[in-house]
Design an enzyme around this catalytic site. Structure first.
Site: not given
Ligand code: NAD
Ligand code: GLY
Length: 356
Positions: A122, A144, A186, A222, A232, A236, A240, A243, A247, A259
């Site tokens: 939990r 998130k 972003e 942010k 949100e 917040r 989006n 987005h 998505h 993404h």
């Molecule tokens: P990711 O985590 O898949 O990383 C992209 C690629 O880069 C992967 O192949 C990874 O192995 C590689 N990588 C990571 N760090 C590296 C480094 N230092 N050197 C070399 N390669 C490296 O993708 P991302 O773009 O970081 O994140 C996308 C995800 O984040 C999506 O699922 C999206 O929905 C989510 N997201 C979440 C939020 C949130 O607020 N929680 C906000 C925006 C996006």
């Molecule tokens: N990436 C959008 C949020 O964190 O609200």
């Protein structure tokens, strides 16, 4: 090093540290937030060979008992199956409520680890160690967490704030240009929402030479939004921008479109739709589209409005028969618009039309 403190209305408070060369100190920095205990470092198969040894040693040197759990790199790891394996790994390591997890990687690892930490026993604590620009400017901040379901992106998740965010910008030097561009999308979003000076770095400046400033400006904006509305309920939702189509684009491409690139297409669509509806001047709209292009980001979406609208109808941002979308009014100011889900197809169709 720049450190911002994010404090939610519920009193959760954590540092967001951005700077160069402190990866070997991360264990010590985490120990300022949490007494040494068991730590499960979750990472992916690309990041592990680059940075896991340094981070493992840094936690061990700070007195933590270290466990590691690498998962395959890629969006496919944001799945219920991989989440289940991670929860079993926590249990196998006999982690208790006083132990914690560290997410070493991009947004995929942050979202997956945060979700696992939020539901194991939990809720146990976790830290974010973002290694992509996208995670540094956005995903690691604000709590998130999620995994994807067959029915859509991020459909299972919870809000769970980390105990700290530690971004060593040196790790970003090994990113492929495509992944750097994901982060640009972003950050440009943050510029369009609130920060014209941030936008201008991408419009006329040298983003690759100003990575730390881009992260810090994004984190400041942010954090301000998350502090006001962590769950949100209101403001917040602004984050989006782009987005809702993004998505749908990710899903229609079977996650072949990343993404950040999907967000870029989504921002371009919302920009053209806003211009077509006389909410945004054409020259401002052109500045946004040209800035995305200048940074090698896509602005044309390969899918028809109807298909995207059908997918967006089950997007989690839809509430009953309404959905909130974000539309730019000028660079630095956007508005929220609640509309019937049935009106999305025509909004998306406007977003696919060339500016005129
Ligand atoms: P990711 O985590 O898949 O990383 C992209 C690629 O880069 C992967 O192949 C990874 O192995 C590689 N990588 C990571 N760090 C590296 C480094 N230092 N050197 C070399 N390669 C490296 O993708 P991302 O773009 O970081 O994140 C996308 C995800 O984040 C999506 O699922 C999206 O929905 C989510 N997201 C979440 C939020 C949130 O607020 N929680 C906000 C925006 C996006
Ligand atoms: N990436 C959008 C949020 O964190 O609200």
């Amino acid at each position: 090093m720049n450190t911002q403190i994010l404090t939610t209305p519920q009193g959760e408070s954590y540092p967001i540290a951005t700077g160069s060369g402190f990866l070997p100190e991360i264990g010590k920095m985490a120990a300022e937030q949490i007494k040494p205990c068991r730590v499960m470092i979750v990472t992916d198969s690309n990041v592990a060979p680059l940075y896991l040894d340094t981070v493992r040693k840094s936690f061990a040197d700070a007195g933590f008992s270290v466990f590691t759990h690498p998962v395959p790199a890629g969006e496919e790891s944001k799945s219920v199956a991989v989440l289940g394996e991670l929860l079993e790994a926590f249990a196998e390591a006999k982690m208790t409520r006083t132990d914690f997890a560290a997410a070493l990687g991009g947004g995929v690892i942050g979202d997956l680890t945060g979700f696992a930490a939020g539901c194991y026993l939990r809720g146990i604590r976790f830290a974010q160690i973002p290694t992509t620009l996208l995670a540094a400017v956005d995903a690691s901040v604000g709590g998130k967490t999620a995994v994807n379901l067959a029915h859509g992106k991020n459909l299972a998740g919870l809000f769970h704030q980390p105990i700290g965010v530690y971004c060593d910008t040196d790790t970003l030097k090994t990113l492929h240009p495509h992944e750097l561009e994901d982060g640009y999308a972003e950050a440009i979003k943050h510029g369009i929402l609130d920060d014209p000076a941030l936008f201008e770095i991408f419009e006329h400046g040298d983003p690759a030479g100003n990575i730390e400033e881009i992260i810090v400006r994004s984190v400041i904006y942010k954090s301000r939004i998350v502090m006001e509305d962590p769950n949100e309920k209101g403001v917040r939702k602004m984050l989006n921008l782009g987005h809702t189509p993004a998505h749908a684009i990710e899903r229609l491409s079977d996650f072949e479109i990343s993404h950040g690139h999907a967000v870029s297409m989504g921002i371009a669509m919302m920009t053209r739709a806003a211009a077509r509806r006389n909410m945004l001047k054409i020259d401002e709209a052109s500045r946004i589209i040209n800035t995305l292009k200048r940074n090698n980001l896509p602005t044309e979406c390969p899918y028809p409005a109807k298909e995207m609208a059908e997918i967006a109808a089950v997007d989690k941002k839809a509430a009953a028969s309404d959905i909130t979308v974000i539309l730019p009014e000028k660079i630095g100011k956007c508005v929220m618009q609640k509309m019937p889900v049935a009106a999305l197809e025509s909004l998306f169709a406007d977003g696919l039309e060339a500016l005129s």
